[in-house]
Design a protein around this motif. Structure first.
Motif, PDB file in Angstrom:
ATOM      1  N   LEU A  47       0.824  -1.195   0.000  1.00  0.00           N
ATOM      2  CA  LEU A  47       0.000   0.000   0.000  1.00  0.00           C
ATOM      3  C   LEU A  47       0.863   1.251   0.000  1.00  0.00           C
ATOM      4  CD1 LEU A  47      -2.764  -0.896   2.607  1.00  0.00           C
ATOM      5  CD2 LEU A  47      -2.973  -0.878   0.131  1.00  0.00           C
ATOM      6  N   SER A  48       0.351   2.322  -0.596  1.00  0.00           N
ATOM      7  CA  SER A  48       1.041   3.600  -0.532  1.00  0.00           C
ATOM      8  C   SER A  48       1.169   4.034   0.918  1.00  0.00           C
ATOM      9  CB  SER A  48       0.259   4.663  -1.308  1.00  0.00           C
ATOM     10  OG  SER A  48       0.269   4.370  -2.681  1.00  0.00           O
ATOM     11  N   PRO A  49       2.282   4.700   1.266  1.00  0.00           N
ATOM     12  CA  PRO A  49       2.471   5.163   2.643  1.00  0.00           C
ATOM     13  C   PRO A  49       1.322   6.027   3.137  1.00  0.00           C
ATOM     14  CG  PRO A  49       4.510   5.348   1.424  1.00  0.00           C
ATOM     15  CD  PRO A  49       3.457   4.965   0.430  1.00  0.00           C
ATOM     16  N   SER A  50       0.729   6.813   2.229  1.00  0.00           N
ATOM     17  CA  SER A  50      -0.372   7.686   2.638  1.00  0.00           C
ATOM     18  C   SER A  50      -1.572   6.903   3.141  1.00  0.00           C
ATOM     19  CB  SER A  50      -0.794   8.583   1.475  1.00  0.00           C
ATOM     20  OG  SER A  50      -1.128   7.804   0.347  1.00  0.00           O
ATOM     21  N   LEU A  51      -1.686   5.632   2.721  1.00  0.00           N
ATOM     22  CA  LEU A  51      -2.800   4.809   3.171  1.00  0.00           C
ATOM     23  C   LEU A  51      -2.477   4.079   4.468  1.00  0.00           C
ATOM     24  CD1 LEU A  51      -4.094   3.282  -0.188  1.00  0.00           C
ATOM     25  CD2 LEU A  51      -4.977   5.228   1.072  1.00  0.00           C
ATOM     26  N   ILE A  52      -1.308   3.428   4.530  1.00  0.00           N
ATOM     27  CA  ILE A  52      -1.018   2.646   5.727  1.00  0.00           C
ATOM     28  C   ILE A  52      -0.685   3.528   6.920  1.00  0.00           C
ATOM     29  CG2 ILE A  52      -0.246   0.646   4.404  1.00  0.00           C
ATOM     30  CD1 ILE A  52       2.604   1.396   4.994  1.00  0.00           C
ATOM     31  N   LEU A  53      -0.337   4.798   6.672  1.00  0.00           N
ATOM     32  CA  LEU A  53      -0.040   5.713   7.765  1.00  0.00           C
ATOM     33  C   LEU A  53      -1.144   6.755   7.953  1.00  0.00           C
ATOM     34  CD1 LEU A  53       3.733   6.384   7.039  1.00  0.00           C
ATOM     35  CD2 LEU A  53       2.794   4.900   8.810  1.00  0.00           C
ATOM     36  N   GLU A  54      -2.290   6.508   7.338  1.00  0.00           N
ATOM     37  CA  GLU A  54      -3.349   7.518   7.339  1.00  0.00           C
ATOM     38  C   GLU A  54      -3.733   7.931   8.756  1.00  0.00           C
ATOM     39  OE1 GLU A  54      -7.541   8.393   5.050  1.00  0.00           O
ATOM     40  OE2 GLU A  54      -6.946   6.321   5.404  1.00  0.00           O
ATOM     41  N   THR A  55      -3.862   6.953   9.652  1.00  0.00           N
ATOM     42  CA  THR A  55      -4.245   7.266  11.035  1.00  0.00           C
ATOM     43  C   THR A  55      -3.178   8.112  11.712  1.00  0.00           C
ATOM     44  OG1 THR A  55      -5.498   5.212  11.210  1.00  0.00           O
ATOM     45  CG2 THR A  55      -4.872   6.277  13.273  1.00  0.00           C
ATOM     46  N   ASP A  56      -1.904   7.753  11.492  1.00  0.00           N
ATOM     47  CA  ASP A  56      -0.806   8.501  12.102  1.00  0.00           C
ATOM     48  C   ASP A  56      -0.737   9.934  11.599  1.00  0.00           C
ATOM     49  OD1 ASP A  56       0.636   6.583  13.823  1.00  0.00           O
ATOM     50  OD2 ASP A  56       0.956   5.488  11.965  1.00  0.00           O
ATOM     51  N   LEU A 112       8.027   7.331  10.728  1.00  0.00           N
ATOM     52  CA  LEU A 112       6.957   6.432  11.151  1.00  0.00           C
ATOM     53  C   LEU A 112       7.152   5.030  10.588  1.00  0.00           C
ATOM     54  CD1 LEU A 112       3.916   8.852  10.761  1.00  0.00           C
ATOM     55  CD2 LEU A 112       4.694   7.831  12.909  1.00  0.00           C
ATOM     56  N   CYS A 113       7.525   4.945   9.315  1.00  0.00           N
ATOM     57  CA  CYS A 113       7.744   3.619   8.706  1.00  0.00           C
ATOM     58  C   CYS A 113       8.884   2.870   9.385  1.00  0.00           C
ATOM     59  CB  CYS A 113       8.028   3.761   7.211  1.00  0.00           C
ATOM     60  SG  CYS A 113       6.558   4.044   6.201  1.00  0.00           S
ATOM     61  N   ILE A 114       9.965   3.580   9.670  1.00  0.00           N
ATOM     62  CA  ILE A 114      11.082   2.952  10.388  1.00  0.00           C
ATOM     63  C   ILE A 114      10.623   2.482  11.761  1.00  0.00           C
ATOM     64  CG2 ILE A 114      13.167   3.541  11.681  1.00  0.00           C
ATOM     65  CD1 ILE A 114      13.994   2.792   8.997  1.00  0.00           C
ATOM     66  N   GLY A 115       9.870   3.333  12.460  1.00  0.00           N
ATOM     67  CA  GLY A 115       9.373   2.951  13.774  1.00  0.00           C
ATOM     68  C   GLY A 115       8.535   1.693  13.725  1.00  0.00           C
ATOM     69  N   HIS A 116       7.569   1.650  12.815  1.00  0.00           N
ATOM     70  CA  HIS A 116       6.702   0.474  12.701  1.00  0.00           C
ATOM     71  C   HIS A 116       7.477  -0.762  12.252  1.00  0.00           C
ATOM     72  CE1 HIS A 116       2.992   2.480  13.643  1.00  0.00           C
ATOM     73  NE2 HIS A 116       3.105   3.354  12.654  1.00  0.00           N
ATOM     74  N   ALA A 117       8.440  -0.570  11.331  1.00  0.00           N
ATOM     75  CA  ALA A 117       9.239  -1.704  10.852  1.00  0.00           C
ATOM     76  C   ALA A 117      10.068  -2.301  11.982  1.00  0.00           C
ATOM     77  CB  ALA A 117      10.142  -1.262   9.705  1.00  0.00           C
ATOM     78  N   PHE A 118      10.673  -1.442  12.795  1.00  0.00           N
ATOM     79  CA  PHE A 118      11.481  -1.948  13.904  1.00  0.00           C
ATOM     80  C   PHE A 118      10.610  -2.479  15.043  1.00  0.00           C
ATOM     81  CE2 PHE A 118      15.040  -0.149  11.718  1.00  0.00           C
ATOM     82  CZ  PHE A 118      16.133  -0.869  12.184  1.00  0.00           C
TER      83      PHE A 118
END
Length: 394
Positions: free
Chosen positions: A68-77, A120-126
């Motif tokens: 998914l595009s980052p804008s979708l998976i991080l929409e809540t954040d 945010l992506c790094i945080g969730h990935a780790f």
């Protein structure tokens, strides 16, 4: 917010091989990222915000997996990020304060929001790597780091526009033209002051130190930009060092901070830092390339702006190999009539493709540094971000 992010992440064609690795039965798992490939949404229709990655184990191709595009998976954040920034900036000011209007002027949700997306992506990935996905307090602190990254970046834009006497930013009047340069300087300082309070709120000494390094690097980078290396063979490294200080440092330390918060090992935290460093340098290289090939309407600021400011960026530095006479123009910061035009023509003829290739190499290096962390949707998204950074058009 979702709409503002879409131009960066949608409609990109082509395919790259990411350096996303994991180990399955002793074999390497690699993802082929088909950025912009047609995906299918939950309603069965094609959805351009869904991309695909082909999963390979060894040499055997398996089914394509959706990314998914980052804008979708991080929409809540991301949905409330700018309103929260406004709240923090306004909390100690009167309702109709001029400082409030100046400090919040660039927080309009129209930027790329790349820095908080990466953090945010790094945080969730780790968090996935360390099995901390359900730790709400941890995620809250990592989100705070992402907010801080956007605030530091925006404060640097305010100060840059003052120093560069910029007239536009993101297609509208810059803060220093709406207000005075002196008032705008204080607005940028105020944003950084509020950032300092938020950094302390992470309540982690290592994270506080890491994010404080960003502020130091920004000052060093700005001073480097004001100077000009006389030694021709040192100019390119000086340019890369300046790019780290002014751009990549913020991404690198934000990534490292969120890895630290996740409980990752020291080696893994260093890998997060290197991911941020290399994608940041890649981003800056492409930014400098676009200064030559994109229109002012796309950029939201004048084209060839760096040359007008007397700055030699990667395209010009690469062009020096074919046009060594450019070195003299660089030494005088393109100050004589015709200097800017000649340097522009030389960079267009020789320098653009080498700049793009170096950007690709740094993006690849970024993903290589995440090879040791567990596969997850967010790790695949980080690979996708490396591609979007190198193929963006604004």
């Amino acid at each position: 917010m979702r709409r503002a992010l879409q131009p960066l992440y949608r409609g990109i064609t082509g395919a790259i091989q990411s350096a996303s690795h994991a180990q399955t039965s002793g074999q390497t798992v690699r993802y082929l990222t088909g950025a912009g490939a047609k995906g299918v949404g939950s309603d069965g229709k094609q959805d351009p915000t869904i991309h695909t990655q082909k999963r390979l184990i060894g040499s055997q191709a398996l089914e394509e997996e959706p990314v998914l595009s980052p804008s979708l998976i991080l929409e809540t954040d991301l949905r409330t990020m700018f309103s929260e920034i406004h709240m923090e900036l306004e909390s100690e000011l009167s309702k109709d304060s001029e400082l409030k209007n100046m400090a919040t002027y660039y927080f309009d949700g129209k930027g790329k929001a790349l820095r908080p997306v990466i953090a945010l992506c790094i945080g969730h990935a780790f968090n996935a790597h360390t099995n901390q996905e359900k730790n709400a307090d941890l995620v809250k602190k990592q989100r705070l780091v992402a907010i801080i990254s956007e605030m530091i970046h925006t404060a640097s834009l305010i100060h840059d526009d003052i120093l560069d006497h910029a007239e536009t930013r993101r297609g509208r009047a810059s803060v220093n033209t709406v207000w005075t340069p002196a008032k705008s300087t204080f607005a940028g300082d105020y944003v950084l002051a509020v950032c300092s309070k938020l950094i302390a709120r992470t309540n982690n000494q290592e994270v506080i130190t890491l994010l404080s390094n960003v502020l130091t690097d920004l000052v060093h980078g700005e001073l480097m930009q004001m100077q000009n290396k006389k030694e021709e063979d040192e100019r390119f490294q000086d340019y890369i060092d300046k790019s780290f200080n002014k751009t990549a440092s913020l991404m690198a330390y934000s990534c490292q901070a969120n890895a630290v918060l996740s409980g990752a090992t020291k080696e893994e935290c260093n890998s997060a830092f290197k991911y941020g460093k290399h994608i940041g340098i890649s981003f800056q290289l492409v930014d400098d390339l676009l200064d030559f090939v994109s229109s002012a309407d796309l950029l939201g600021k004048p084209a060839a702006a760096d040359l007008q400011l007397g700055l030699a960026t990667a395209p010009v530095l690469f062009a020096c190999k074919k046009f060594p006479e450019l070195n003299q123009l660089i030494s005088r910061r393109f100050s004589e009539p015709g200097d800017v035009e000649y340097a522009y023509e030389c960079a267009i003829k020789s320098g653009l493709e080498e700049t793009r290739e170096l950007a690709r190499n740094h993006s690849q290096e970024a993903m290589d540094n995440l090879a040791g962390i567990k596969d997850s949707l967010f790790k695949r998204t980080l690979a996708h971000l490396c591609h979007t950074v190198t193929t963006r058009i604004k």
